[in-house]
Design an enzyme around this catalytic site. Structure first.
Site, PDB file in Angstrom:
ATOM      1  N   ASP A  48      63.803  23.672 -35.365  1.00  0.00           N
ATOM      2  CA  ASP A  48      62.394  25.282 -35.608  1.00  0.00           C
ATOM      3  C   ASP A  48      63.126  25.089 -37.751  1.00  0.00           C
ATOM      4  OD1 ASP A  48      62.183  27.866 -34.833  1.00  0.00           O
ATOM      5  OD2 ASP A  48      63.447  28.219 -35.623  1.00  0.00           O
ATOM      6  N   TYR A  53      63.387  30.226 -44.006  1.00  0.00           N
ATOM      7  CA  TYR A  53      64.614  29.712 -44.354  1.00  0.00           C
ATOM      8  C   TYR A  53      64.755  28.659 -45.638  1.00  0.00           C
ATOM      9  CZ  TYR A  53      64.594  30.528 -39.615  1.00  0.00           C
ATOM     10  OH  TYR A  53      64.301  31.013 -37.620  1.00  0.00           O
ATOM     11  N   LYS A  78      57.261  29.124 -39.404  1.00  0.00           N
ATOM     12  CA  LYS A  78      57.111  30.305 -39.552  1.00  0.00           C
ATOM     13  C   LYS A  78      56.377  30.510 -40.371  1.00  0.00           C
ATOM     14  CE  LYS A  78      61.248  30.825 -36.238  1.00  0.00           C
ATOM     15  NZ  LYS A  78      61.628  29.793 -36.990  1.00  0.00           N
ATOM     16  N   HIS A 111      56.174  35.486 -37.942  1.00  0.00           N
ATOM     17  CA  HIS A 111      57.515  35.844 -38.340  1.00  0.00           C
ATOM     18  C   HIS A 111      58.040  37.051 -37.107  1.00  0.00           C
ATOM     19  CE1 HIS A 111      61.241  33.469 -39.767  1.00  0.00           C
ATOM     20  NE2 HIS A 111      61.682  34.218 -39.127  1.00  0.00           N
TER      21      HIS A 111
HETATM   22  N1  LIG Z   1      62.864  34.105 -35.323  1.00  0.00           N
HETATM   23  C1  LIG Z   1      63.697  34.493 -35.518  1.00  0.00           C
HETATM   24  O1  LIG Z   1      63.557  35.914 -36.353  1.00  0.00           O
HETATM   25  C2  LIG Z   1      64.532  34.403 -36.007  1.00  0.00           C
HETATM   26  C3  LIG Z   1      66.265  35.230 -36.481  1.00  0.00           C
HETATM   27  C4  LIG Z   1      67.450  34.208 -36.426  1.00  0.00           C
HETATM   28  C5  LIG Z   1      67.367  33.078 -36.320  1.00  0.00           C
HETATM   29  N2  LIG Z   1      66.042  32.400 -35.703  1.00  0.00           N
HETATM   30  C6  LIG Z   1      66.161  30.922 -34.884  1.00  0.00           C
HETATM   31  O2  LIG Z   1      67.190  30.464 -34.743  1.00  0.00           O
HETATM   32  C7  LIG Z   1      67.949  29.326 -34.684  1.00  0.00           C
HETATM   33  C8  LIG Z   1      68.837  30.070 -34.201  1.00  0.00           C
HETATM   34  O3  LIG Z   1      69.746  31.200 -34.318  1.00  0.00           O
HETATM   35  P1  LIG Z   1      71.315  31.178 -35.373  1.00  0.00           P
HETATM   36  O4  LIG Z   1      71.440  30.598 -36.089  1.00  0.00           O
HETATM   37  O5  LIG Z   1      71.379  31.990 -36.261  1.00  0.00           O
HETATM   38  O6  LIG Z   1      72.224  30.281 -33.971  1.00  0.00           O
HETATM   39  P2  LIG Z   1      72.940  30.012 -33.543  1.00  0.00           P
HETATM   40  O7  LIG Z   1      73.182  28.800 -32.527  1.00  0.00           O
HETATM   41  O8  LIG Z   1      73.090  31.660 -32.427  1.00  0.00           O
HETATM   42  O9  LIG Z   1      74.379  31.370 -34.278  1.00  0.00           O
HETATM   43  C9  LIG Z   1      74.837  29.743 -35.226  1.00  0.00           C
HETATM   44  C10 LIG Z   1      76.163  30.029 -35.912  1.00  0.00           C
HETATM   45  O10 LIG Z   1      77.334  29.426 -34.395  1.00  0.00           O
HETATM   46  C11 LIG Z   1      77.976  28.176 -35.196  1.00  0.00           C
HETATM   47  N3  LIG Z   1      77.844  27.555 -34.396  1.00  0.00           N
HETATM   48  C12 LIG Z   1      77.449  26.605 -33.956  1.00  0.00           C
HETATM   49  N4  LIG Z   1      77.316  26.522 -32.699  1.00  0.00           N
HETATM   50  C13 LIG Z   1      79.223  26.297 -32.936  1.00  0.00           C
HETATM   51  C14 LIG Z   1      79.937  26.048 -31.744  1.00  0.00           C
HETATM   52  N5  LIG Z   1      80.099  25.408 -30.499  1.00  0.00           N
HETATM   53  N6  LIG Z   1      81.271  26.585 -32.230  1.00  0.00           N
HETATM   54  C15 LIG Z   1      81.793  27.234 -32.547  1.00  0.00           C
HETATM   55  N7  LIG Z   1      80.257  28.138 -33.367  1.00  0.00           N
HETATM   56  C16 LIG Z   1      79.304  27.469 -33.622  1.00  0.00           C
HETATM   57  C17 LIG Z   1      77.304  28.064 -36.900  1.00  0.00           C
HETATM   58  O11 LIG Z   1      78.692  27.992 -37.094  1.00  0.00           O
HETATM   59  P3  LIG Z   1      78.471  26.534 -38.093  1.00  0.00           P
HETATM   60  O12 LIG Z   1      76.858  25.766 -38.130  1.00  0.00           O
HETATM   61  O13 LIG Z   1      79.213  26.726 -38.775  1.00  0.00           O
HETATM   62  O14 LIG Z   1      78.713  25.466 -36.593  1.00  0.00           O
HETATM   63  C18 LIG Z   1      76.474  29.771 -36.674  1.00  0.00           C
HETATM   64  O15 LIG Z   1      77.579  30.090 -37.468  1.00  0.00           O
HETATM   65  C19 LIG Z   1      68.149  30.194 -36.348  1.00  0.00           C
HETATM   66  O16 LIG Z   1      68.706  28.672 -36.942  1.00  0.00           O
HETATM   67  C20 LIG Z   1      66.727  29.795 -36.870  1.00  0.00           C
HETATM   68  O17 LIG Z   1      66.047  28.993 -36.569  1.00  0.00           O
HETATM   69  C21 LIG Z   1      64.532  33.081 -35.746  1.00  0.00           C
END
Ligand SMILES: NC(=O)c1ccc[n+]([C@@H]2O[C@H](COP(=O)([O-])OP(=O)(O)OC[C@H]3O[C@@H](n4cnc5c(N)ncnc54)[C@H](OP(=O)(O)O)[C@@H]3O)[C@@H](O)[C@H]2O)c1
Length: 283
Positions: A48, A53, A78, A111
């Site tokens: 994704d 981004y 998006k 988005h």
């Molecule tokens: N449509 C929208 O409006 C929208 C909004 C937000 C996100 N998104 C999408 O959804 C995806 C996921 O959301 P998100 O980026 O907030 O991801 P998330 O997977 O909920 O959280 C990511 C955070 O958790 C940490 N992390 C990941 N794996 C871990 C583990 N096993 N243990 C401890 N910490 C861990 C990461 O740090 P490190 O990187 O340091 O490991 C990062 O700080 C985004 O990347 C994006 O593609 C979409």
């Protein structure tokens, strides 16, 4: 038991993987290369990204590296908020295709529903933006189209005024933010729900004794519990890490099942820090 290679059928017949890699915040080419390589080797097939981004180029390069077979991947991007409207959205799709270096994108989303300067006319604005998405879908530039952060009223507007129903809605979902009304609406309308930021309450949950006991009972980390929780809700979790090791850890969730009783506990968790985003605020 489900597998990381399982797929769900969208309402247009396209099959989409049930587990995905997020990329927001990962702009560095080496980080994109390393995390995407680790992800594909661990079985992730859905990647994704988004114009917002600023990493479509890097993601595009990362998926073409070495022996990763782009054909087996399911790439989502998006349209960015300033690119709403028929003309700008049409250009945005071409721009994403070029940056990603692809002949087609598997899934393209709007988005955000209510964007800067167009908030008063969000209904018409979304219909016009969607018209560009429909055209791209019909011409084969994108294989499926959907939305992100759309609540019931935004979805109803598209369904009432457009020809093609969205196939996917990507929204914030995790314990503490379950957005039941939107989820039930999507299920009824056969719109697949993706979960963004599924790991949000990692820190808060690490202080919960019952959750700690669950990590011991299942032999899984809190991150793994959260992603499994998402899967068991039939959401498609999108999870991001800048560390290949965590990317691999996060995918190791297909060999256990959270019990009904534990799901109820997780469903009822509340956190002051988290709420569903105010999507009616222009962005
Ligand atoms: N449509 C929208 O409006 C929208 C909004 C937000 C996100 N998104 C999408 O959804 C995806 C996921 O959301 P998100 O980026 O907030 O991801 P998330 O997977 O909920 O959280 C990511 C955070 O958790 C940490 N992390 C990941 N794996 C871990 C583990 N096993 N243990 C401890 N910490 C861990 C990461 O740090 P490190 O990187 O340091 O490991 C990062 O700080 C985004 O990347 C994006 O593609 C979409």
């Amino acid at each position: 038991m489900t597998s990381i290679f399982d797929t769900v059928e969208l309402n247009n017949g396209v099959r989409m993987p049930i587990f995905g890699l997020g990329t927001s915040g990962n702009k560095d080419q080496t980080v994109c290369d390393d995390t995407i390589k680790a992800a594909v080797e661990a079985g992730y097939r859905l990647i994704d990204t988004a114009q917002m981004y600023g990493n479509e180029k890097q993601v595009g390069k990362a998926i073409q590296q070495g022996d990763l077979s782009v054909k087996n991947l399911f790439i989502t991007s998006k349209v960015d908020n300033p690119n709403h409207g028929y003309e700008a959205a049409s250009k945005a799709i071409d721009d994403s295709l070029e940056k990603l270096g692809l002949d087609y994108i598997d899934l393209y989303l709007i988005h955000w529903p209510v964007v800067e300067g167009r908030g008063e006319n969000w209904q018409e604005d979304n219909v016009e933006t969607w018209r560009a998405m429909e055209e791209a879908y019909e011409s084969g530039k994108v294989k499926a189209i959907g939305v992100s952060n759309f609540m019931v009223e935004h979805l109803e507007n598209l369904i009432a005024n457009c020809r093609i129903k969205p196939m996917v809605n990507q929204i914030r979902l995790h314990p503490g933010v379950l957005q039941e009304e939107t989820v039930v609406f999507c299920e009824t309308e056969n719109i697949v729900v993706e979960a963004w930021s599924p790991l949000s309450p990692l820190k808060q949950m690490s202080e919960d004794e019952k959750v700690k006991a669950m990590t011991e009972k299942y032999g899984k980390s809190i991150a793994q519990l959260l992603l499994r929780f998402s899967l068991q809700h039939n959401f498609i979790p999108l999870t991001k890490s800048s560390h290949p090791k965590r990317v691999v850890e996060n995918a190791d969730i297909f060999d256990f099942e959270i019990s009904d009783e534990d799901m109820v506990y997780l469903n009822n968790l509340k956190f002051d820090e988290f709420e569903a985003p105010d999507v009616d605020k222009e962005r």
